[in-house]
Write a protein that holds these residues in place. Structure first.
Motif, PDB file in Angstrom:
ATOM      1  N   ALA A 145     -13.414  15.274  -6.224  1.00 14.06           N
ATOM      2  CA  ALA A 145     -14.524  15.350  -7.176  1.00 14.06           C
ATOM      3  C   ALA A 145     -14.060  15.046  -8.596  1.00 14.06           C
ATOM      4  O   ALA A 145     -14.760  14.380  -9.369  1.00 14.06           O
ATOM      5  N   THR A 146     -12.860  15.502  -8.936  1.00 17.09           N
ATOM      6  CA  THR A 146     -12.323  15.250 -10.272  1.00 17.09           C
ATOM      7  C   THR A 146     -12.040  13.769 -10.484  1.00 17.09           C
ATOM      8  O   THR A 146     -12.355  13.202 -11.537  1.00 17.09           O
ATOM      9  N   ILE A 147     -11.450  13.122  -9.491  1.00 13.87           N
ATOM     10  CA  ILE A 147     -11.193  11.685  -9.586  1.00 13.87           C
ATOM     11  C   ILE A 147     -12.505  10.941  -9.842  1.00 13.87           C
ATOM     12  O   ILE A 147     -12.582  10.039 -10.686  1.00 13.87           O
ATOM     13  N   ARG A 148     -13.528  11.313  -9.106  1.00  7.29           N
ATOM     14  CA  ARG A 148     -14.836  10.662  -9.293  1.00  7.29           C
ATOM     15  C   ARG A 148     -15.403  10.953 -10.669  1.00  7.29           C
ATOM     16  O   ARG A 148     -15.860  10.045 -11.380  1.00  7.29           O
ATOM     17  N   ASP A 149     -15.376  12.214 -11.084  1.00  3.53           N
ATOM     18  CA  ASP A 149     -16.017  12.596 -12.342  1.00  3.53           C
ATOM     19  C   ASP A 149     -15.309  12.006 -13.564  1.00  3.53           C
ATOM     20  O   ASP A 149     -15.955  11.724 -14.586  1.00  3.53           O
ATOM     21  N   LEU A 150     -13.991  11.818 -13.470  1.00  2.00           N
ATOM     22  CA  LEU A 150     -13.250  11.232 -14.589  1.00  2.00           C
ATOM     23  C   LEU A 150     -13.415   9.710 -14.654  1.00  2.00           C
ATOM     24  O   LEU A 150     -13.022   9.098 -15.652  1.00  2.00           O
ATOM     25  N   GLN A 151     -13.990   9.147 -13.604  1.00  2.12           N
ATOM     26  CA  GLN A 151     -14.268   7.703 -13.550  1.00  2.12           C
ATOM     27  C   GLN A 151     -13.009   6.858 -13.816  1.00  2.12           C
ATOM     28  O   GLN A 151     -13.058   5.865 -14.554  1.00  2.12           O
ATOM     29  N   LEU A 152     -11.927   7.257 -13.201  1.00  2.00           N
ATOM     30  CA  LEU A 152     -10.713   6.461 -13.295  1.00  2.00           C
ATOM     31  C   LEU A 152     -10.912   5.163 -12.515  1.00  2.00           C
ATOM     32  O   LEU A 152     -11.541   5.157 -11.457  1.00  2.00           O
ATOM     33  N   PRO A 153     -10.364   4.056 -12.999  1.00  5.65           N
ATOM     34  CA  PRO A 153     -10.585   2.779 -12.310  1.00  5.65           C
ATOM     35  C   PRO A 153      -9.858   2.704 -10.968  1.00  5.65           C
ATOM     36  O   PRO A 153      -8.666   2.994 -10.893  1.00  5.65           O
ATOM     37  N   ASP A 154     -10.617   2.322  -9.940  1.00  5.48           N
ATOM     38  CA  ASP A 154     -10.058   2.115  -8.603  1.00  5.48           C
ATOM     39  C   ASP A 154      -9.150   3.279  -8.207  1.00  5.48           C
ATOM     40  O   ASP A 154      -7.998   3.094  -7.806  1.00  5.48           O
ATOM     41  N   ALA A 155      -9.675   4.493  -8.299  1.00  9.52           N
ATOM     42  CA  ALA A 155      -8.866   5.709  -8.107  1.00  9.52           C
ATOM     43  C   ALA A 155      -9.106   6.329  -6.733  1.00  9.52           C
ATOM     44  O   ALA A 155     -10.237   6.383  -6.245  1.00  9.52           O
ATOM     45  N   TRP A 156      -8.001   6.825  -6.135  1.00 11.88           N
ATOM     46  CA  TRP A 156      -8.037   7.396  -4.791  1.00 11.88           C
ATOM     47  C   TRP A 156      -7.031   8.544  -4.683  1.00 11.88           C
ATOM     48  O   TRP A 156      -6.008   8.549  -5.360  1.00 11.88           O
ATOM     49  N   LEU A 157      -7.304   9.469  -3.783  1.00  8.63           N
ATOM     50  CA  LEU A 157      -6.312  10.431  -3.306  1.00  8.63           C
ATOM     51  C   LEU A 157      -5.702   9.829  -2.053  1.00  8.63           C
ATOM     52  O   LEU A 157      -6.439   9.404  -1.142  1.00  8.63           O
ATOM     53  N   VAL A 158      -4.368   9.785  -1.984  1.00 10.09           N
ATOM     54  CA  VAL A 158      -3.736   9.062  -0.880  1.00 10.09           C
ATOM     55  C   VAL A 158      -2.622   9.877  -0.222  1.00 10.09           C
ATOM     56  O   VAL A 158      -2.127  10.865  -0.773  1.00 10.09           O
ATOM     57  N   SER A 159      -2.247   9.433   0.958  1.00  6.65           N
ATOM     58  CA  SER A 159      -1.006   9.802   1.640  1.00  6.65           C
ATOM     59  C   SER A 159      -0.898  11.291   1.986  1.00  6.65           C
ATOM     60  O   SER A 159      -1.800  11.872   2.563  1.00  6.65           O
ATOM     61  N   GLY A 160       0.230  11.913   1.636  1.00  7.59           N
ATOM     62  CA  GLY A 160       0.595  13.226   2.155  1.00  7.59           C
ATOM     63  C   GLY A 160      -0.443  14.307   1.993  1.00  7.59           C
ATOM     64  O   GLY A 160      -0.646  15.124   2.900  1.00  7.59           O
ATOM     65  N   GLY A 161      -1.092  14.372   0.854  1.00  6.54           N
ATOM     66  CA  GLY A 161      -2.098  15.401   0.633  1.00  6.54           C
ATOM     67  C   GLY A 161      -3.263  15.306   1.589  1.00  6.54           C
ATOM     68  O   GLY A 161      -3.999  16.281   1.772  1.00  6.54           O
ATOM     69  N   LEU A 162      -3.413  14.146   2.219  1.00 12.75           N
ATOM     70  CA  LEU A 162      -4.472  13.953   3.205  1.00 12.75           C
ATOM     71  C   LEU A 162      -3.964  14.179   4.623  1.00 12.75           C
ATOM     72  O   LEU A 162      -4.429  15.067   5.321  1.00 12.75           O
ATOM     73  N   TYR A 163      -2.982  13.373   5.042  1.00 13.40           N
ATOM     74  CA  TYR A 163      -2.570  13.489   6.449  1.00 13.40           C
ATOM     75  C   TYR A 163      -1.868  14.816   6.721  1.00 13.40           C
ATOM     76  O   TYR A 163      -1.989  15.375   7.816  1.00 13.40           O
ATOM     77  N   GLN A 164      -1.150  15.364   5.745  1.00 10.46           N
ATOM     78  CA  GLN A 164      -0.504  16.652   5.963  1.00 10.46           C
ATOM     79  C   GLN A 164      -1.512  17.796   5.979  1.00 10.46           C
ATOM     80  O   GLN A 164      -1.316  18.796   6.676  1.00 10.46           O
ATOM     81  N   THR A 165      -2.587  17.643   5.240  1.00  9.13           N
ATOM     82  CA  THR A 165      -3.683  18.613   5.342  1.00  9.13           C
ATOM     83  C   THR A 165      -4.243  18.619   6.754  1.00  9.13           C
ATOM     84  O   THR A 165      -4.483  19.684   7.342  1.00  9.13           O
ATOM     85  N   VAL A 166      -4.449  17.435   7.312  1.00  9.10           N
ATOM     86  CA  VAL A 166      -4.947  17.344   8.685  1.00  9.10           C
ATOM     87  C   VAL A 166      -3.942  17.954   9.665  1.00  9.10           C
ATOM     88  O   VAL A 166      -4.322  18.701  10.571  1.00  9.10           O
ATOM     89  N   TRP A 167      -2.659  17.656   9.484  1.00  7.29           N
ATOM     90  CA  TRP A 167      -1.644  18.240  10.368  1.00  7.29           C
ATOM     91  C   TRP A 167      -1.673  19.764  10.309  1.00  7.29           C
ATOM     92  O   TRP A 167      -1.523  20.428  11.336  1.00  7.29           O
ATOM     93  N   ASN A 168      -1.847  20.311   9.125  1.00  7.67           N
ATOM     94  CA  ASN A 168      -1.892  21.773   8.999  1.00  7.67           C
ATOM     95  C   ASN A 168      -3.095  22.356   9.723  1.00  7.67           C
ATOM     96  O   ASN A 168      -3.007  23.442  10.316  1.00  7.67           O
ATOM     97  N   ILE A 169      -4.207  21.651   9.690  1.00  7.67           N
ATOM     98  CA  ILE A 169      -5.392  22.119  10.406  1.00  7.67           C
ATOM     99  C   ILE A 169      -5.182  22.005  11.913  1.00  7.67           C
ATOM    100  O   ILE A 169      -5.485  22.928  12.670  1.00  7.67           O
ATOM    101  N   LEU A 170      -4.622  20.889  12.343  1.00  7.97           N
ATOM    102  CA  LEU A 170      -4.400  20.691  13.773  1.00  7.97           C
ATOM    103  C   LEU A 170      -3.397  21.686  14.348  1.00  7.97           C
ATOM    104  O   LEU A 170      -3.480  22.047  15.530  1.00  7.97           O
ATOM    105  N   THR A 171      -2.447  22.134  13.533  1.00  5.35           N
ATOM    106  CA  THR A 171      -1.416  23.063  14.005  1.00  5.35           C
ATOM    107  C   THR A 171      -1.653  24.494  13.526  1.00  5.35           C
ATOM    108  O   THR A 171      -0.791  25.356  13.711  1.00  5.35           O
ATOM    109  N   GLU A 172      -2.802  24.725  12.917  1.00  6.96           N
ATOM    110  CA  GLU A 172      -3.225  26.063  12.485  1.00  6.96           C
ATOM    111  C   GLU A 172      -2.245  26.697  11.502  1.00  6.96           C
ATOM    112  O   GLU A 172      -1.917  27.883  11.600  1.00  6.96           O
TER     113      GLU A 172
END
Length: 215
Positions: free
Chosen positions: A44-71
Motif C-alpha cells: 500500500a505504501t509503494i502505491r500511495d507514494l507513487q514511485l515509478p515502476d515500483a514493486w515488492l519483490v523476491s524474498g519478502g514474498l516467497y519466504q512469506t509464502v514458505w512460512n505460511i506453508l510450513t506454519e
C-alpha cells in the motif's frame, strides 16, 4: 497467524507443475499476500507514494509464502523486504537516497527491514560490489530475469483500485513446491550457493536444485 488450511495439500498441489495451472497459483497468492499485514502495508505504501515502476519483490514474498506453508511465524528467516523501482531521469545516489528515506519514513516500524533500490542505476555499482558486470536494465521487471534463482523471481504491487498485480517470469510452481532452482542467465553460482545454504538451514523442507557446471 492468519489461517491458511490444508497447507501440506496446498503445497503438493500447487507445487506440482502438472496438477495445477498457473492461474490457480496466482489466485492463491492473491489470497495470501494481502492477508499478511506487514506485506500489505508495504504494498500500500509503494502505491500511495507513487514511485515509478515500483514493486515488492523476491524474498519478502516467497519466504512469506514458505512460512505460511510450513506454519512458521510470518517474519521467520526474512532478512529484508526488497522494494525496487525504475527512474532513469536521475541516476545519482542522492536521488535514490531521497526515495529510500521517503519509504522508510512511511514505514517506520519496518524501516530496518526495507531495502529500496532504483533499478535504473544498479549497473553503476554492481561490478564494484560483486566483481562482475551487470547490464543496464530496461525496467524494474527486467531485474527479475537476473536473479540467482528462478524461485526468487516474483514481484507484486497494488493497482489503484486495490487489486494485486503479480509478475513471475518463471512461474510460481517452484515457490509453492519449495524448490530452489538456478537461473543461468547470469553467472551467479556463488550467490546461489550462499543463498541456498542459508535458506536450507531456515527451511529444511526446501529442495535445492544444484547449479550444474554444464548449464
Amino acid at each position: 497467524m492468519t489461517d491458511f488450511p490444508s497447507r501440506p495439500e496446498l503445497r503438493l498441489r500447487l507445487g506440482d507443475p502438472y496438477t495445477a495451472c498457473e492461474q490457480d497459483r496466482l489466485a492463491e497468492l492473491e489470497r495470501i499476500l494481502p492477508a499478511v499485514p506487514h506485506v500489505f502495508d508495504i504494498l500500500a505504501t509503494i502505491r500511495d507514494l507513487q514511485l515509478p515502476d515500483a514493486w515488492l519483490v523476491s524474498g519478502g514474498l516467497y519466504q512469506t509464502v514458505w512460512n505460511i506453508l510450513t506454519e512458521r511465524p510470518h517474519l521467520h528467516g526474512i532478512k529484508d523486504f526488497d522494494v525496487i523501482y525504475f527512474d532513469g531521469s536521475d541516476l545519482s545516489y542522492e536521488a535514490e537516497d531521497k526515495v529510500i528515506r521517503k519509504v522508510n519514513a512511511a514505514l517506520p516500524e519496518l524501516a530496518s527491514l526495507l531495502e529500496v533500490r532504483n533499478q535504473a542505476r544498479v549497473h553503476l555499482w554492481y561490478e564494484k560490489r560483486f566483481g562482475r558486470p551487470y547490464r543496464p536494465l530496461d525496467c524494474a521487471m527486467d531485474a527479475l530475469t537476473t536473479y540467482a534463482a528462478r524461485t526468487h523471481a516474483i514481484a507484486a504491487r497494488l493497482g489503484v483500485n486495490g487489486n494485486l498485480i503479480l509478475h513471475a517470469p518463471f512461474g510460481l510452481a517452484n515457490m509453492f513446491g519449495m524448490r530452489l532452482v538456478p537461473n543461468y542467465t547470469q553467472d551467479n553460482r556463488e550467490t546461489y550457493a550462499e543463498k541456498a545454504k542459508r535458506m536450507k538451514a531456515l527451511w529444511p523442507e526446501l529442495t535445492v536444485i544444484p547449479w550444474h557446471a554444464n548449464e
